[in-house]
Design a protein around this motif. Structure first.
Motif, PDB file in Angstrom:
ATOM      1  N   THR A  48       0.826  -1.209   0.000  1.00 50.90           N
ATOM      2  CA  THR A  48       0.000   0.000   0.000  1.00 50.90           C
ATOM      3  C   THR A  48       0.856   1.252   0.000  1.00 50.90           C
ATOM      4  O   THR A  48       0.517   2.255  -0.647  1.00 50.90           O
ATOM      5  CB  THR A  48      -0.929   0.004   1.231  1.00 50.90           C
ATOM      6  OG1 THR A  48      -1.621  -1.230   1.305  1.00 50.90           O
ATOM      7  CG2 THR A  48      -1.941   1.138   1.138  1.00 50.90           C
ATOM      8  N   TRP A  52      -6.223   8.106   4.358  1.00 49.42           N
ATOM      9  CA  TRP A  52      -6.519   7.214   3.246  1.00 49.42           C
ATOM     10  C   TRP A  52      -5.573   6.024   3.217  1.00 49.42           C
ATOM     11  O   TRP A  52      -5.977   4.905   2.873  1.00 49.42           O
ATOM     12  CB  TRP A  52      -6.462   7.974   1.921  1.00 49.42           C
ATOM     13  CG  TRP A  52      -7.713   8.734   1.648  1.00 49.42           C
ATOM     14  CD1 TRP A  52      -7.949  10.049   1.869  1.00 49.42           C
ATOM     15  CD2 TRP A  52      -8.935   8.206   1.128  1.00 49.42           C
ATOM     16  NE1 TRP A  52      -9.231  10.389   1.526  1.00 49.42           N
ATOM     17  CE2 TRP A  52      -9.867   9.278   1.060  1.00 49.42           C
ATOM     18  CE3 TRP A  52      -9.347   6.938   0.722  1.00 49.42           C
ATOM     19  CZ2 TRP A  52     -11.165   9.104   0.600  1.00 49.42           C
ATOM     20  CZ3 TRP A  52     -10.641   6.765   0.257  1.00 49.42           C
ATOM     21  CH2 TRP A  52     -11.535   7.843   0.195  1.00 49.42           C
ATOM     22  N   ALA A  80      -6.837   3.633   5.925  1.00 48.85           N
ATOM     23  CA  ALA A  80      -8.086   2.971   5.549  1.00 48.85           C
ATOM     24  C   ALA A  80      -7.850   1.917   4.466  1.00 48.85           C
ATOM     25  O   ALA A  80      -8.334   0.776   4.579  1.00 48.85           O
ATOM     26  CB  ALA A  80      -9.094   4.011   5.070  1.00 48.85           C
ATOM     27  N   VAL A  81      -7.096   2.285   3.437  1.00 49.33           N
ATOM     28  CA  VAL A  81      -6.865   1.357   2.323  1.00 49.33           C
ATOM     29  C   VAL A  81      -6.038   0.165   2.776  1.00 49.33           C
ATOM     30  O   VAL A  81      -6.335  -0.989   2.429  1.00 49.33           O
ATOM     31  CB  VAL A  81      -6.192   2.086   1.144  1.00 49.33           C
ATOM     32  CG1 VAL A  81      -5.774   1.083   0.066  1.00 49.33           C
ATOM     33  CG2 VAL A  81      -7.130   3.126   0.551  1.00 49.33           C
ATOM     34  N   LEU A  97      -8.184  -2.197   4.918  1.00 49.89           N
ATOM     35  CA  LEU A  97      -9.168  -2.918   4.114  1.00 49.89           C
ATOM     36  C   LEU A  97      -8.500  -4.014   3.294  1.00 49.89           C
ATOM     37  O   LEU A  97      -8.984  -5.156   3.254  1.00 49.89           O
ATOM     38  CB  LEU A  97      -9.905  -1.944   3.189  1.00 49.89           C
ATOM     39  CG  LEU A  97     -10.958  -2.574   2.277  1.00 49.89           C
ATOM     40  CD1 LEU A  97     -12.080  -3.196   3.098  1.00 49.89           C
ATOM     41  CD2 LEU A  97     -11.526  -1.546   1.308  1.00 49.89           C
ATOM     42  N   ASN A 125     -14.253   7.941   6.988  1.00 45.12           N
ATOM     43  CA  ASN A 125     -13.756   7.580   5.667  1.00 45.12           C
ATOM     44  C   ASN A 125     -14.577   6.406   5.150  1.00 45.12           C
ATOM     45  O   ASN A 125     -14.728   5.407   5.857  1.00 45.12           O
ATOM     46  CB  ASN A 125     -12.264   7.203   5.770  1.00 45.12           C
ATOM     47  CG  ASN A 125     -11.637   6.933   4.418  1.00 45.12           C
ATOM     48  OD1 ASN A 125     -12.087   6.073   3.686  1.00 45.12           O
ATOM     49  ND2 ASN A 125     -10.575   7.663   4.106  1.00 45.12           N
ATOM     50  N   PRO A 126     -15.129   6.486   3.937  1.00 46.57           N
ATOM     51  CA  PRO A 126     -15.988   5.383   3.465  1.00 46.57           C
ATOM     52  C   PRO A 126     -15.278   4.041   3.404  1.00 46.57           C
ATOM     53  O   PRO A 126     -15.864   3.002   3.745  1.00 46.57           O
ATOM     54  CB  PRO A 126     -16.442   5.854   2.073  1.00 46.57           C
ATOM     55  CG  PRO A 126     -15.486   6.939   1.691  1.00 46.57           C
ATOM     56  CD  PRO A 126     -15.047   7.572   2.954  1.00 46.57           C
ATOM     57  N   ILE A 127     -14.017   4.049   2.976  1.00 50.09           N
ATOM     58  CA  ILE A 127     -13.266   2.792   2.924  1.00 50.09           C
ATOM     59  C   ILE A 127     -12.979   2.297   4.338  1.00 50.09           C
ATOM     60  O   ILE A 127     -13.094   1.107   4.636  1.00 50.09           O
ATOM     61  CB  ILE A 127     -11.957   2.970   2.127  1.00 50.09           C
ATOM     62  CG1 ILE A 127     -12.272   3.285   0.668  1.00 50.09           C
ATOM     63  CG2 ILE A 127     -11.088   1.727   2.226  1.00 50.09           C
ATOM     64  CD1 ILE A 127     -11.059   3.483  -0.200  1.00 50.09           C
ATOM     65  N   LEU A 168     -16.090   0.779   5.810  1.00 45.48           N
ATOM     66  CA  LEU A 168     -16.329  -0.569   5.293  1.00 45.48           C
ATOM     67  C   LEU A 168     -15.446  -1.581   6.016  1.00 45.48           C
ATOM     68  O   LEU A 168     -15.888  -2.687   6.349  1.00 45.48           O
ATOM     69  CB  LEU A 168     -16.057  -0.614   3.787  1.00 45.48           C
ATOM     70  CG  LEU A 168     -16.189  -1.972   3.099  1.00 45.48           C
ATOM     71  CD1 LEU A 168     -17.611  -2.490   3.189  1.00 45.48           C
ATOM     72  CD2 LEU A 168     -15.744  -1.878   1.640  1.00 45.48           C
ATOM     73  N   SER A 169     -14.199  -1.200   6.265  1.00 40.60           N
ATOM     74  CA  SER A 169     -13.282  -2.096   6.962  1.00 40.60           C
ATOM     75  C   SER A 169     -13.707  -2.319   8.414  1.00 40.60           C
ATOM     76  O   SER A 169     -13.735  -3.454   8.898  1.00 40.60           O
ATOM     77  CB  SER A 169     -11.859  -1.534   6.917  1.00 40.60           C
ATOM     78  OG  SER A 169     -10.958  -2.354   7.620  1.00 40.60           O
TER      79      SER A 169
END
Length: 304
Positions: free
Chosen positions: A22, A48, A51-52, A55, A130-132, A135-136
Motif C-alpha cells: 500500500t 486514506w 483505511a486502504v 481494508l 472515511n468510506p473505505i 467498510l473495513s
C-alpha cells in the motif's frame, strides 16, 4: 498452541506485506497525479493510507484463510440440535447480545481508569469518517478477525481437545492484544469470551461475525452522532445514568446467553465425512474375461 501462534504469525506477515504494498501504491499514485512525495511519517499517518491498507489486509486475510482452509466459512453448523433449535432465533439473539455488549463497552470506556491513547482514538475517528475505513471497521474487519480468532485459533484448540474454556479465553486474549490498545483490551476480552462461547456452541463463525458487525456498526453510528461524548476526555457520564445502563447491559447479555444456550442444547456432533477406501485396481491380465470352460459332467449324451 503451535497452530494458534502460526495463525498469528501469518496475520502479522500479511499486515507487513500489505502495508508495504500500500505504501508503494501510495507513492505511485503521487507520481501519476504529479503530487509532491510526502514523507514516510506523513504517508503512514494519512487517513486514506490507513483505511486502504486495513481494508486490503482484511481482504487478504479472509482470502488466505479461506484458500488454505484454516477457517471453515461454511454456513452449516457443526452440530445437529433438538426440536427447539432455530437458526433465525439464534441469529436474532446474537444480535441482541451485540447490543448488550456495546452498552457494556461504552460504560467501561467511561469508568475504567485506563486512559485512551489519543493517537489511536484519532485514527479510529478518521476511519469512521472515511468510506473505505467504515467498510473495513463495520464489515470486512469483523469477518477477518472472526476468521482468525474464532474460526482458526479457537477451532484448532478445540480440535486438539483442549478444555473448551481454555480455548475460548486464549482466543479472546489474543483478540484483545490484536487491538494494540490497553483501553480496549478489557472490553475486547469480555466480548471475545462471549463470541468464543457462541462459536463453541455452534462451530460456525457466522453468529460471531453478526455480533461483531452489529457491535462495530452501532459503535460507529454512536461515535459519529456524538463524537464529543465519545472522545472528549473531559466528558463524564453521571453515575445515575451509567449504573442503570451497566445493569441493563448485563441483563441483556445474560438473557441472550440463556436463550442461545437453550437453542443449542442437546447437541450432536456431525461426523466428518468418511471417504470410502477402494481396493487397488487389478492388473490388466486379471481383468480380462475368462473363456468359458465346458463342464464335462453335464455334457449331452452322444449317439452311437
Amino acid at each position: 498452541m503451535k497452530a494458534a501462534f502460526k495463525y498469528l504469525i501469518i496475520f502479522l506477515l500479511i499486515n507487513i506485506f500489505v502495508g508495504l504494498v500500500t505504501l508503494l501504491l501510495g507513492y505511485l499514485v503521487c507520481a501519476i497525479i504529479g503530487h509532491p512525495f510526502p514523507g514516510l511519517e506523513e504517508m503512514l499517518g494519512h487517513p486514506w493510507y490507513t483505511a486502504v491498507s486495513l481494508l486490503l489486509c482484511d481482504l487478504v486475510v479472509v482470502l488466505v484463510f479461506w484458500m488454505r482452509k484454516y477457517t471453515n466459512f461454511s454456513f452449516n453448523f457443526g452440530y445437529t440440535y433438538g426440536e427447539n433449535f432455530s437458526a433465525k432465533k439464534l441469529y436474532l439473539w446474537a444480535a441482541v447480545a451485540a447490543v448488550g455488549l456495546l452498552i457494556f463497552d461504552f460504560m467501561a470506556g467511561f469508568y475504567l481508569p485506563i486512559p485512551e491513547d489519543p493517537e489511536i482514538m484519532e485514527t479510529l475517528m478518521q476511519m469512521m469518517t472515511n468510506p473505505i475505513g467504515l467498510l473495513s471497521v463495520c464489515l470486512i474487519g469483523p469477518l477477518a478477525e472472526e476468521a482468525i480468532f474464532r474460526g482458526a485459533v479457537e477451532r484448532r484448540l478445540l480440535q486438539k481437545h483442549w478444555n473448551p474454556w481454555f480455548a475460548i479465553v486464549i482466543s479472546a486474549l489474543l483478540f484483545a492484544v490484536s487491538h494494540f490498545n490497553w483501553a480496549q483490551g478489557f472490553t475486547a476480552t469480555v466480548i471475545g469470551i462471549f463470541m468464543g462461547w457462541v462459536y463453541y456452541r455452534t462451530r460456525s463463525i457466522w453468529p460471531t461475525v453478526l455480533i461483531h458487525v452489529v457491535n462495530n456498526t452501532a459503535a460507529c453510528l454512536v461515535a459519529l452522532a456524538a463524537p464529543a461524548a465519545m472522545y472528549d476526555e473531559n466528558f463524564t457520564l453521571p453515575l445515575t445514568i451509567g449504573i442503570p445502563l451497566t445493569v441493563v447491559s448485563i441483563i441483556i447479555i445474560a438473557l441472550a446467553a440463556k436463550k442461545i444456550g437453550w437453542l443449542t442444547k442437546g447437541r450432536t456432533p456431525i461426523p466428518a465425512p468418511v471417504t470410502e477406501v477402494l481396493p487397488p485396481p487389478l492388473p490388466v491380465e486379471a481383468m480380462e474375461i475368462a473363456q468359458p470352460v465346458p463342464d464335462i459332467n453335464n455334457e449331452a449324451p452322444t449317439e452311437e
